[in-house]
Structures are given as structure tokens and as C-alpha cells.
Design an enzyme around this catalytic site. Sequence first.
Site, short mmCIF file in Angstrom:
data_model
loop_
_atom_site.label_atom_id
_atom_site.label_comp_id
_atom_site.label_asym_id
_atom_site.label_seq_id
_atom_site.Cartn_x
_atom_site.Cartn_y
_atom_site.Cartn_z
NE ARG A 170 -1.63 4.96 7.11
CZ ARG A 170 -2.80 4.51 7.53
NH1 ARG A 170 -3.83 4.53 6.71
NH2 ARG A 170 -2.95 4.02 8.73
NE ARG A 176 -2.59 1.35 3.70
CZ ARG A 176 -3.52 1.39 4.65
NH1 ARG A 176 -4.78 1.09 4.37
NH2 ARG A 176 -3.18 1.68 5.89
NE ARG A 210 -1.96 0.66 11.42
CZ ARG A 210 -1.76 0.62 10.10
NH1 ARG A 210 -0.54 0.47 9.62
NH2 ARG A 210 -2.76 0.75 9.27
#
Length: 212
Positions: A155, A124, A166
Site C-alpha cells: 500500500r 503487509r 500515521r
Amino acid sequence: MSLNLVLIGPPGSGKGTQAVRLARRYRVPHISTGDILRQAVRDDTPLGRQVAATIAAGSLVGDELISSLVAERLSRRDTEPGFLLDGFPRTLAQTQVLDKMRDHLMVVHIAAPDEEIIKRLSSRRICESCALTQSVSDTGNNEDCPYCGGRLVRREDDDPETVRKRLKTYAALAGPLIKIYSKRPGFIAVDGRQVPDKVTADLYAGIDGARR
Ligand code: ADP
């Protein structure tokens, strides 16, 4: 009646992509707490400076801070027809705060297994200029944004170690939330492993069905 949507799903479940589509179709504002916080960090506001380190580490910011941010956002006129919350609530305390603010919630759960998520998040990237999220091929670390030519960057909290953290946080917190919401009317579960358009179709069908 207003459409008070809440999206729950692990990082990388496609939640953000689906949120944009849902907000457009049902004409409600998309309220992503992650986007709001990241924007504050980019703009270097007092809020941004307060949360930057927490976000980068993959930890959650405090319940009170995020709850007052959401309360302020939900007090704006544009939420009269409803809203789509993405990233809130994440804890039981936040669930209680939201229950006090609004009722008739329609909670949508997009489920995806860990292996799939780790695979997706490692590819991503976000465009520095237009902020669109996209995925790159294995070799494609230096690709430019196909939409605006901007630079694609990972990110900061998408590095594998932070992703695992996470996911752990999500697994520990989301279970109890889903247990509560799944007992209420207006709960919809969708399989996030499917191709994005199929997930969208399932979401539309579930929401339209529940509104009738
Ligand atoms: P993810 O892609 O992991 O689902 P988000 O984009 O929703 O994450 O949020 C990014 C970060 O912002 C989180 O890791 C956390 O630090 C912070 N954050 C966002 N929403 C909340 C919330 N409801 N409670 C606490 N922290 C939050």
C-alpha cells in the site's frame, strides 16, 4: 437492539482482519472509511481525486468530508441491524458527529505497541486483483497472491516513513478518544499482540458479554 460497533486500533493492529470476521458473525455491514477512500482513488472519482494526495502522505482528510461520507453510508437501509465502523471516528470532532447520528455505541479497542506495528506493516501487501491483505516473507517481494494469482503490492502509505507518520497521528488522536469512550458502558479492550484467532475469540466474548 441494533449492534452499533466502532473499532479503534492503530494501523497494523489487525483491525481490518478482525472487522471482516466481526461483520460476518454479527451480520452487520463493515464500513471502513480507509477502504471507501482507497476505492474512490482507484476509481478516479471526484472524491478520489480530492483525497489521493492526502492519503498517500499519511495525513487525515478533513472532518467534514469524512463525516458527510459516513453520514451518507449510515443512512442506508442495510445499517438497520447495526454496523461496524472501522477507521471512524478518528478525531474528537468526528466523535461528536457520530454521537449525534447514533447512540448505544459499542466501542472496541484493539491495542498493539509501535514496534509490533512497524514490523507487521513492512511485510503487509495487498492483492491488486482481489484486494485481500496478506503478509509476505522478508524475501518475498515478488510473490503472487495465493488466492487468485494477482500481483501483491505494498500500500502506498505503508512505506516506513509514512507508517511512522500515521502512527504519530494515531497516538496523538486516539488517546483522547479512548479516554472518552472508556468511561462509557459498552467499551471493550482487547490485546492485539495475540494471534489473530485469539484476538477474534476475545472480541466475540467481549461483545457477547456486553450485549447481555
Ligand atoms: P490505517 O491503516 O492507517 O488505519 P485506514 O485504512 O483506516 O488507515 O485509512 C487510510 C487513510 O484514509 C488515512 O491515512 C486517512 O488519510 C484517510 N482516512 C480514513 N479514515 C479517516 C477519518 N476518519 N478521518 C480522516 N481521514 C481518514
